[in-house]
Design an enzyme around this catalytic site. Structure first.
Site, mmCIF file in Angstrom:
data_model
loop_
_atom_site.group_PDB
_atom_site.id
_atom_site.type_symbol
_atom_site.label_atom_id
_atom_site.label_comp_id
_atom_site.label_asym_id
_atom_site.label_seq_id
_atom_site.Cartn_x
_atom_site.Cartn_y
_atom_site.Cartn_z
ATOM 1 N N GLU A 9 0.861 -1.201 0.000
ATOM 2 C CA GLU A 9 0.000 0.000 0.000
ATOM 3 C C GLU A 9 0.885 1.234 0.000
ATOM 4 O O GLU A 9 0.958 1.971 0.986
ATOM 5 C CB GLU A 9 -0.971 0.006 1.187
ATOM 6 C CG GLU A 9 -2.093 1.038 0.975
ATOM 7 C CD GLU A 9 -2.982 1.267 2.174
ATOM 8 O OE1 GLU A 9 -3.475 0.302 2.769
ATOM 9 O OE2 GLU A 9 -3.180 2.460 2.505
ATOM 10 N N HIS A 11 2.062 4.689 -2.041
ATOM 11 C CA HIS A 11 1.358 5.603 -2.941
ATOM 12 C C HIS A 11 2.268 6.536 -3.729
ATOM 13 O O HIS A 11 3.387 6.818 -3.323
ATOM 14 C CB HIS A 11 0.351 6.421 -2.144
ATOM 15 C CG HIS A 11 -0.667 5.578 -1.440
ATOM 16 N ND1 HIS A 11 -1.502 4.701 -2.097
ATOM 17 C CD2 HIS A 11 -0.973 5.446 -0.127
ATOM 18 C CE1 HIS A 11 -2.289 4.099 -1.213
ATOM 19 N NE2 HIS A 11 -1.980 4.522 -0.017
ATOM 20 N N HIS A 162 -9.189 0.300 -0.828
ATOM 21 C CA HIS A 162 -8.528 1.350 -0.059
ATOM 22 C C HIS A 162 -9.581 2.340 0.441
ATOM 23 O O HIS A 162 -10.582 2.570 -0.236
ATOM 24 C CB HIS A 162 -7.513 2.047 -0.970
ATOM 25 C CG HIS A 162 -6.663 3.052 -0.274
ATOM 26 N ND1 HIS A 162 -7.039 4.365 -0.121
ATOM 27 C CD2 HIS A 162 -5.449 2.925 0.305
ATOM 28 C CE1 HIS A 162 -6.074 5.004 0.534
ATOM 29 N NE2 HIS A 162 -5.099 4.163 0.805
ATOM 30 N N ASP A 283 2.041 2.094 3.865
ATOM 31 C CA ASP A 283 1.155 3.217 3.562
ATOM 32 C C ASP A 283 2.006 4.472 3.364
ATOM 33 O O ASP A 283 1.677 5.559 3.830
ATOM 34 C CB ASP A 283 0.090 3.446 4.633
ATOM 35 C CG ASP A 283 -1.113 4.250 4.100
ATOM 36 O OD1 ASP A 283 -1.116 4.599 2.904
ATOM 37 O OD2 ASP A 283 -2.034 4.511 4.888
HETATM 38 MN MN MN Z 1 -3.154 4.362 1.880
#
Ligand code: MN
Length: 322
Positions: A9, A11, A162, A283
């Protein structure tokens, strides 16, 4: 010695998609928002160094949401999703050893989203898709998405659900901006989304569908027993499932540690759904890689479990070479 890791995850941002991100600005502090923009747009040394520091051999990248899912004009959403995927594919082309991609999809048109998923997997080498919650109020249990689930099942790739905001602000969040976003409302929203999919019977129609949830399963592993026991009572008699709800969670879902660096929920997730279903993630850049890396290295796992969580499970799910 740092355990080798895959992270799922993680980004990025494309300058043309910043405006779509605007509605997320209400969820995070302006200070953090300003800082992460340039970090999100880096695919080079800065990102690789953060990965190297904690032993992430490969990061699967996805657009920081909600992206085109909030675009009002469907044709524009479809075209820009394709643009986003081509952009990512080009960015990671010469670093395929370190980066992978999850497709960005315009769920406003489920058939075209299915086509773009297939193109992203077959032509661009992506590993699946990451979908940012509801689109125009439609959740993925809706019948209109059958064409999409059929294609994802045929391709055998995972769909990462998500968080995003729900279509309206429920009254319980009024006057509590601290609850609106990652601290709580996204958990409620995304956990509810997963439960809608389970209780819709979608997995009886698509038993091979693979879903991934971040944030240690959005609290659902903690609640599995209660879903089974209460579902009998809450069911008005018009819903049928072939299996108890928890069995779908154990069969069709994987969870990542994205954004949760805490021993108790990690143990709960592993004990509830299995050590082969929990996967390390950061994340990035919303969570500090060093915190996530240091935590998982010391977490109360057997060394076999740690290897599975850090990399083995992701390699099996994504079909990476062991
Ligand atoms: Mn995220």
């Amino acid at each position: 010695m740092v355990v080798s890791k895959i992270a799922l995850e993680e980004h990025f941002m494309h300058p043309d998609f910043v405006d779509y991100w605007a509605n997320t600005r209400s969820n995070i502090s302006p200070n953090l928002f300003g800082k992460v923009r340039s970090v999100l747009e880096d695919f080079g040394e800065q990102r690789l160094k953060q990965m190297d520091n904690i032993g992430v051999e490969k990061a699967i990248l996805s657009l920081a949401g909600p992206g085109v899912q909030v675009e009002k004009i469907t044709d524009v959403a479809v075209r820009k999703a394709r643009q986003c995927n081509d952009f990512l594919a080009e960015k990671i082309l010469d670093r395929r050893d370190r980066y992978g991609g999850f497709a960005h999809l315009a769920m406003q048109d489920p058939r075209k989203a299915a086509d773009e998923l297939e193109r992203s997997v077959k032509d661009l080498g992506f590993y699946g898709a990451l979908i940012n919650g509801q689109t125009n109020g439609a959740y993925l249990d809706d019948d209109r998405f059958s064409v999409f689930w059929e294609r994802a099942s045929d391709l055998g790739v995972p769909i990462y659900i998500h968080p995003n905001n729900p279509p309206d602000v429920p009254y319980m969040f009024h006057n509590h901006p601290e609850l609106w976003g990652p601290a709580w409302s996204w958990t409620v929203e995304t956990g509810s989304h997963a439960l809608r999919i389970i209780f819709s019977g979608l997995f009886d129609r698509f038993p091979n569908a693979k879903l991934v949830l971040g944030h240690m399963g959005e609290t659902l592993p903690f609640q599995l027993w209660r879903f089974d026991s209460r579902w009998e009572i809450s069911n008005r008699g018009d819903m049928q499932l072939d299996l108890p709800p928890s069995e779908y969670f154990k069969r069709n879902f994987w969870c990542t540690t994205a954004g949760v660096c805490s021993d108790e929920p990690l143990r709960c997730a592993i004990d509830a759904i299995g050590a082969d279903r929990v996967m390390f993630s950061v994340d990035y850049p919303f969570e500090k890689p060093q915190d996530a890396g240091d935590w998982i290295e010391a977490a109360p796992l057997t060394e076999e479990e740690r290897e599975m969580v850090c990399a083995g499970n992701a390699k099996a799910l994504l079909g990476l070479n062991p």
